[in-house]
Design a protein around this motif. Structure first.
Motif, short mmCIF file in Angstrom:
data_model
loop_
_atom_site.label_atom_id
_atom_site.label_comp_id
_atom_site.label_asym_id
_atom_site.label_seq_id
_atom_site.Cartn_x
_atom_site.Cartn_y
_atom_site.Cartn_z
N THR A 66 10.98 -14.45 23.56
CA THR A 66 11.69 -14.85 22.39
C THR A 66 10.84 -15.21 20.93
O THR A 66 11.00 -14.89 19.83
CB THR A 66 12.51 -16.30 22.50
N SER A 67 9.65 -15.93 21.55
CA SER A 67 8.66 -16.25 20.53
C SER A 67 7.83 -14.95 20.05
O SER A 67 7.71 -14.80 18.49
CB SER A 67 7.55 -17.19 20.87
N MET A 68 7.44 -13.95 20.58
CA MET A 68 6.99 -12.92 20.11
C MET A 68 7.90 -12.08 19.33
O MET A 68 7.36 -11.50 18.08
CB MET A 68 6.50 -12.09 21.32
N VAL A 69 9.09 -11.72 19.78
CA VAL A 69 10.02 -10.88 18.94
C VAL A 69 10.30 -11.85 17.65
O VAL A 69 10.44 -11.34 16.43
CB VAL A 69 11.34 -10.92 19.73
N ALA A 70 10.54 -12.94 17.60
CA ALA A 70 10.82 -13.90 16.71
C ALA A 70 9.49 -13.67 15.19
O ALA A 70 9.55 -13.60 14.11
CB ALA A 70 10.99 -15.28 16.70
N ALA A 74 9.45 -11.77 11.89
CA ALA A 74 9.20 -12.59 10.58
C ALA A 74 7.89 -11.79 9.86
O ALA A 74 7.83 -11.73 8.80
CB ALA A 74 8.72 -13.92 10.97
N LEU A 75 6.92 -11.49 10.69
CA LEU A 75 5.79 -10.82 10.19
C LEU A 75 6.12 -9.43 9.55
O LEU A 75 5.55 -9.04 8.44
CB LEU A 75 4.54 -10.55 11.18
N LEU A 76 7.05 -8.67 10.40
CA LEU A 76 7.55 -7.36 9.84
C LEU A 76 8.29 -7.35 8.44
O LEU A 76 7.89 -6.75 7.73
CB LEU A 76 8.27 -6.70 10.86
N LEU A 77 9.05 -8.43 8.37
CA LEU A 77 10.02 -8.77 7.15
C LEU A 77 8.96 -8.99 6.00
O LEU A 77 9.06 -8.32 4.90
CB LEU A 77 10.88 -9.72 7.38
N ALA A 78 7.77 -9.98 6.29
CA ALA A 78 7.15 -10.31 5.05
C ALA A 78 6.09 -9.29 4.71
O ALA A 78 5.90 -8.88 3.57
CB ALA A 78 6.06 -11.47 5.66
N LEU A 83 4.94 -4.62 1.23
CA LEU A 83 4.74 -3.07 0.97
C LEU A 83 5.65 -2.81 -0.09
O LEU A 83 5.18 -1.72 -0.82
CB LEU A 83 5.09 -2.42 2.26
N ARG A 84 6.85 -3.43 -0.30
CA ARG A 84 7.69 -2.85 -1.33
C ARG A 84 7.32 -3.09 -2.74
O ARG A 84 7.33 -2.33 -3.56
CB ARG A 84 9.31 -3.31 -1.28
N THR A 85 6.78 -4.68 -2.78
CA THR A 85 6.19 -4.77 -4.11
C THR A 85 4.94 -4.01 -4.13
O THR A 85 4.91 -3.40 -5.65
CB THR A 85 5.69 -6.25 -3.95
N TYR A 86 4.01 -3.62 -3.46
CA TYR A 86 3.02 -2.90 -3.66
C TYR A 86 3.52 -1.35 -4.13
O TYR A 86 2.92 -0.74 -5.08
CB TYR A 86 2.22 -2.78 -2.45
N PHE A 197 5.01 2.68 8.50
CA PHE A 197 4.69 1.48 8.69
C PHE A 197 5.51 0.58 9.83
O PHE A 197 4.94 -0.40 10.63
CB PHE A 197 4.72 0.59 7.23
N LEU A 198 6.68 1.09 9.63
CA LEU A 198 7.64 0.24 10.62
C LEU A 198 7.31 0.64 11.96
O LEU A 198 7.22 0.11 13.15
CB LEU A 198 9.12 0.53 10.34
N ALA A 199 6.91 2.11 12.39
CA ALA A 199 6.83 2.69 13.52
C ALA A 199 5.53 1.70 14.15
O ALA A 199 5.36 1.49 15.23
CB ALA A 199 6.61 4.00 13.60
#
Length: 464
Positions: A66-70, A74-78, A83-86, A197-199
């Motif tokens: 649970t901790s690793m997935v959360a 969170a890191l993936l969303l950030a 990346l979108r802003t860049y 990037f997501l992969a």
């Protein structure tokens, strides 16, 4: 009209079609079905319990996963937002660069030059689409990435929806001529960048989960060594102490303070139980000794003598052996007890018991029947004269004055002798015969011994 009843023995329509009429079933006892069907799950039975290691492993796996997935999400969303802003900022720079490069070509309406410059920059920046429109909105040049430059099919399938999701609107930059807009540039970036990037992020999260699993495995081994094994050792010791009554073992020391304290308490409890068991064993031995021995003389008592005589008689009857019973009574004991007191009487009985014991063989048995009466069991004996010889030795040993200040007291015993099988077949018969012979000895002269035979006493000793 009432319906006519069918004759007896006739089947009804339902019975004719195969329907069976069954007797009402007796009420079922709860749990009886489970007892009748072996292997059937019992209603309300508890599921099998998990071990401590399994419980800790499950808890740690759940917490770690649970901790690793959360954290990963969170890191993936950030990272996606960054990346979108860049990507937006990059596309704006590219659009301004294209607008500056094609300004002269747009002014002179040179479509070929516009197309060449648009294609060069779009290919260099890996754009998916790019187009140039004039002031009226007509397309002057358009670029779409050729199939030869496209990514893999999987990245294309994932990249296009991701690009439209993260950058739904194209990036627009005006083409200016001396500060006046003469057209605009529209660009769409490649969504495969986001898919790649997501992969990569998913692979990183998976790698982290694998590393976490390896860490959990190492942690489980440490838990097994530091927590589960001490608990299992205590459980095994408890089972052995409960089932095998083994209390000589001790719990080993543990590196964990709580388990070490528990082991020390358990060891102390075992020591206390051992001490209580030893005390109980000693008390049982004392009670057994009291139940079988006379408290004054230390000889066996009447109950033990009767049991032992009965067993010896059974063996003698089965094997054809011979035994002798000596019944003896202290002479003038009442007068001595009344004249000198009970202390002297007790001393007399103790001294007589010692003297009788010294004249017996190793396998013979002497007991105090009560008061001043004693009995001796001689097993085996080969001749009646052997029993009489021992009786005479007892008379001689007893007839010695008491030591020290009691030297005026000379004890003596009258002894009656009965033989098996000549004088009785049972313990009672032998004791009664020896008792009668003892009274004959008193009549004939105290401090003597007599052999019983029938209803009278003989002076000659017969051969057995």
């Amino acid at each position: 009209m009432s319906a006519a009843r069918p004759p007896e023995g006739a089947r009804t329509a339902g019975e004719a079609e195969g329907t069976q009429v069954r007797a009402p079933r007796p009420p079922e006892v709860p749990g009886s079905a489970a007892r009748e069907r072996p292997g059937a799950p019992v209603a309300g039975a508890r599921p099998p319990r998990r071990s401590l290691l399994q419980t800790l492993q499950r808890a740690h796996v759940r917490v770690a996963t649970t901790s690793m997935v959360a954290v990963g999400l969170a890191l993936l969303l950030a990272a996606v937002l960054a990346l979108r802003t860049y990507a937006n900022n990059h596309l704006e720079l590219v659009a301004r660069s294209i607008a500056y490069s094609v300004e002269a070509a747009v002014v002179f309406n040179d479509r070929v030059a516009v197309m060449e410059q648009l294609a060069v920059i779009a290919q260099r920046e890996s754009l998916r689409e790019a187009e140039l429109r004039d002031r009226q909105g007509q397309v002057l040049a358009r670029y779409e990435r050729p199939d030869s430059q496209k990514n893999s099919a999987l990245l294309e399938m994932a990249g296009e929806p991701l690009g439209r999701l993260l950058m739904p609107e194209p990036t627009v930059a005006p083409v200016l001529d001396r500060g006046r807009p003469i057209g605009e540039v529209r660009l769409r970036g490649d969504g495969a960048v986001f898919a790649r990037f997501l992969a990569t992020a998913a692979a990183g999260i998976a790698l982290c989960l694998v590393l976490a699993g390896v860490g959990m495995r190492l942690l489980s081994r440490r838990i097994q060594r530091d927590i589960v094994e001490p608990v299992q050792a205590l459980i095994a010791m408890t089972h052995r102490a409960r089932l095998q009554r083994s209390r000589a073992q001790r719990a080993p020391a543990s590196q964990i303070a709580e388990f070490h304290a528990l082991g020390e308490d358990f060891n102390a409890l075992l020591i206390e139980i051992e001490m209580q068991q030893a005390q109980l064993a000693q008390e049982n031995r004392s009670l057994t000794h009291l139940a079988n021995h006379d408290s004054l003389t230390g000889l066996f008592n009447r109950a033990y003598f009767s049991r032992r005589l009965a067993r010896i008689l059974q063996d003698a009857q089965a094997q054809g052996g011979h035994i002798a019973v000596l019944y003896m009574d202290n002479d003038h004991f009442k007068q001595i007890n009344d004249r000198y007191g009970h202390a002297v009487g007790d001393l007399l009985l103790i001294e007589v018991a010692k003297r009788i014991r010294t004249q017996l063989r190793e396998g013979d048995l002497v007991a105090r029947l009560g008061g001043d009466e004693f009995a001796v069991l001689l097993a085996p004996v080969h001749h009646a004269r052997d029993a009489m010889r021992i009786a005479e030795k007892i008379n001689a040993a007893v007839a010695v004055p008491l030591p020290e200040r009691y030297e005026r007291i000379v004890p003596s015993v009258s002894i009656g002798v009965a033989l098996f099988p000549e004088h009785g077949q049972t313990a009672d018969q032998l004791l009664r015969a020896a008792d009668r012979a003892m009274y004959q000895a008193k009549k004939s002269g105290r401090g003597t011994s007599q052999l019983f035979e029938g209803n009278y006493v003989v002076s000659d000793v017969p051969e057995m």
